[in-house]
Write an enzyme that holds these catalytic residues in place. Structure first.
Site, PDB file in Angstrom:
ATOM      1  N   GLY A  12       0.790  -1.233   0.000  1.00 31.00           N
ATOM      2  CA  GLY A  12       0.000   0.000   0.000  1.00 31.00           C
ATOM      3  C   GLY A  12       0.817   1.276   0.000  1.00 31.00           C
ATOM      4  N   MET A  98      -4.377  -6.347  -6.942  1.00 31.67           N
ATOM      5  CA  MET A  98      -3.933  -7.365  -7.904  1.00 31.67           C
ATOM      6  C   MET A  98      -5.060  -8.324  -8.266  1.00 31.67           C
ATOM      7  SD  MET A  98      -1.036  -6.083  -8.290  1.00 31.67           S
ATOM      8  CE  MET A  98       0.044  -7.186  -9.173  1.00 31.67           C
ATOM      9  N   ARG A  99      -6.132  -7.736  -8.781  1.00 33.38           N
ATOM     10  CA  ARG A  99      -7.265  -8.523  -9.239  1.00 33.38           C
ATOM     11  C   ARG A  99      -7.699  -8.011 -10.602  1.00 33.38           C
ATOM     12  NH1 ARG A  99      -9.451 -12.870  -7.392  1.00 33.38           N
ATOM     13  NH2 ARG A  99     -11.480 -12.151  -8.130  1.00 33.38           N
ATOM     14  N   LEU A 101     -10.642  -7.147 -12.858  1.00 35.59           N
ATOM     15  CA  LEU A 101     -12.028  -6.794 -12.558  1.00 35.59           C
ATOM     16  C   LEU A 101     -12.937  -7.192 -13.717  1.00 35.59           C
ATOM     17  CD1 LEU A 101     -11.173  -3.332 -11.027  1.00 35.59           C
ATOM     18  CD2 LEU A 101     -12.122  -5.291  -9.780  1.00 35.59           C
ATOM     19  N   HIS A 117      -0.056   1.410 -13.114  1.00 39.71           N
ATOM     20  CA  HIS A 117       0.579   0.197 -13.622  1.00 39.71           C
ATOM     21  C   HIS A 117       2.075   0.471 -13.781  1.00 39.71           C
ATOM     22  CE1 HIS A 117       0.907  -3.622 -15.651  1.00 39.71           C
ATOM     23  NE2 HIS A 117       1.646  -3.040 -16.578  1.00 39.71           N
ATOM     24  N   GLU A 151     -10.506  -3.648 -20.990  1.00 36.87           N
ATOM     25  CA  GLU A 151      -9.278  -4.340 -21.407  1.00 36.87           C
ATOM     26  C   GLU A 151      -8.185  -4.115 -20.359  1.00 36.87           C
ATOM     27  OE1 GLU A 151      -6.451  -4.741 -25.381  1.00 36.87           O
ATOM     28  OE2 GLU A 151      -8.078  -3.292 -25.341  1.00 36.87           O
ATOM     29  N   ASP A 153      -5.151  -3.230 -18.191  1.00 37.97           N
ATOM     30  CA  ASP A 153      -4.027  -2.293 -18.298  1.00 37.97           C
ATOM     31  C   ASP A 153      -4.074  -1.473 -19.587  1.00 37.97           C
ATOM     32  OD1 ASP A 153      -3.104  -3.167 -15.826  1.00 37.97           O
ATOM     33  OD2 ASP A 153      -1.873  -4.735 -16.701  1.00 37.97           O
ATOM     34  N   GLN A 181       8.627   7.066  -8.122  1.00 41.01           N
ATOM     35  CA  GLN A 181       7.973   7.959  -9.092  1.00 41.01           C
ATOM     36  C   GLN A 181       6.454   7.751  -9.100  1.00 41.01           C
ATOM     37  OE1 GLN A 181       9.700  10.476 -10.488  1.00 41.01           O
ATOM     38  NE2 GLN A 181      11.165   9.580  -9.049  1.00 41.01           N
ATOM     39  N   GLU A 182       6.030   6.512  -8.862  1.00 42.86           N
ATOM     40  CA  GLU A 182       4.587   6.257  -8.757  1.00 42.86           C
ATOM     41  C   GLU A 182       3.985   7.127  -7.657  1.00 42.86           C
ATOM     42  OE1 GLU A 182       3.343   2.114  -8.665  1.00 42.86           O
ATOM     43  OE2 GLU A 182       5.191   1.500  -9.653  1.00 42.86           O
TER      44      GLU A 182
HETATM   45  C1  GAR Z   1       3.001  -0.870  -7.637  1.00 42.62           C
HETATM   46  O1  GAR Z   1       4.243  -0.928  -8.275  1.00 42.62           O
HETATM   47  C2  GAR Z   1       1.894  -0.806  -8.655  1.00 42.62           C
HETATM   48  O2  GAR Z   1       2.219  -0.073  -9.799  1.00 42.62           O
HETATM   49  C3  GAR Z   1       1.732  -2.261  -8.979  1.00 42.62           C
HETATM   50  O3  GAR Z   1       1.857  -2.933  -7.759  1.00 42.62           O
HETATM   51  C4  GAR Z   1       2.708  -2.177  -6.900  1.00 42.62           C
HETATM   52  C5  GAR Z   1       1.955  -1.950  -5.612  1.00 42.62           C
HETATM   53  O4  GAR Z   1       2.785  -1.367  -4.654  1.00 42.62           O
HETATM   54  N1  GAR Z   1       0.464  -2.518  -9.590  1.00 42.62           N
HETATM   55  C6  GAR Z   1       0.273  -3.464 -10.496  1.00 42.62           C
HETATM   56  O5  GAR Z   1       1.151  -4.210 -10.879  1.00 42.62           O
HETATM   57  C7  GAR Z   1      -1.141  -3.553 -11.028  1.00 42.62           C
HETATM   58  N2  GAR Z   1      -1.164  -4.221 -12.279  1.00 42.62           N
HETATM   59  P1  GAR Z   1       2.157  -0.706  -3.352  1.00 42.62           P
HETATM   60  O6  GAR Z   1       1.229  -1.747  -2.725  1.00 42.62           O
HETATM   61  O7  GAR Z   1       3.336  -0.442  -2.482  1.00 42.62           O
HETATM   62  O8  GAR Z   1       1.428   0.531  -3.759  1.00 42.62           O
END
Ligand code: GAR
Length: 198
Positions: A12, A98-99, A101, A117, A151, A153, A181-182
């Site tokens: 998270g 990680m599901r 939908l 993503h 679709e 991602d 960066q996210e």
């Molecule tokens: C992140 O890198 C996010 O981009 C990825 O999971 C990680 C979650 O990290 N998401 C996916 O791969 C979705 N397809 P977090 O729980 O520390 O935010």
């Protein structure tokens, strides 16, 4: 008040970055928006503790307890719906959820369902994005915030961050650098969405 519900499955850290940004920039005062709840499909998701420590409501919906994807998604939609109001439909933010939908769920929250993503979409949808980018010889990787469509991602892009690949990089090192960066682009993209700039 517009409610934001964040869905997680793990650590998270993106959710935490969004919560901190919302507090720092007072999304309540600026956009009339608040983080109303964090919902996880895994009871052990580390992010739940952070949310609780920040006085945010949490819920766990264990997907393994449901007979089908649709049954889980219906229960999830009902849980999210508790934060919906007619004037202020809830914004649903997927943050490491990680599901996959179902089309019905995506349709129900169409236009108000965001995801992050860890790749420069449309490159590398799906899993193991950083290893696949390394294997392909990419010199740049990154992350994408996008609206969710049926679709996987795909969907309109709100923000991207680009991270250079350095000599000797591993998938784990890339993942760590991209994740920082996210944490920058996701809160910013949500703020732009709340401001109606998307
Ligand atoms: C992140 O890198 C996010 O981009 C990825 O999971 C990680 C979650 O990290 N998401 C996916 O791969 C979705 N397809 P977090 O729980 O520390 O935010």
């Amino acid at each position: 008040m517009k409610n934001i519900v964040i869905l997680i499955s793990g650590g998270g850290s993106n959710m935490a970055a969004i919560v901190k940004a919302a507090q720092r920039e007072d999304w309540r005062g600026r956009y009339g928006a608040q983080i109303a709840a964090v919902i996880s499909n895994k009871a052990q998701a580390g992010g739940l503790r952070f949310a609780q420590d920040h006085a945010i409501a949490t819920a766990v919906l264990d997907h393994t307890a449901y007979a089908s994807r649709e049954a889980f998604d219906d229960a999830l939609a009902a849980q999210i719906g508790a934060y919906d109001s007619h004037q202020q439909p809830v914004l649903v933010v997927l943050a490491g959820f990680m599901r996959i939908l179902s089309a019905g769920f995506v349709d129900q929250f169409k236009g108000r369902l965001l995801n992050i993503h860890p790749s420069l979409l449309p490159a590398f949808p799906g899993l193991h994005t950083h290893q696949r980018a390394l294997d392909a010889g990419c010199q740049f990787v990154g992350a994408t915030v996008h609206q969710v469509t049926a679709e996987l991602d795909h969907g309109p892009i709100l923000e991207q961050a680009v991270v250079p690949v350095l000599p000797g990089d591993t998938a784990d090192w890339l993942a760590a650098r991209v994740l920082t960066q996210e944490h920058v682009i996701y809160p910013r993209a949500i703020a732009r969405w709340l401001a109606g700039a998307v």
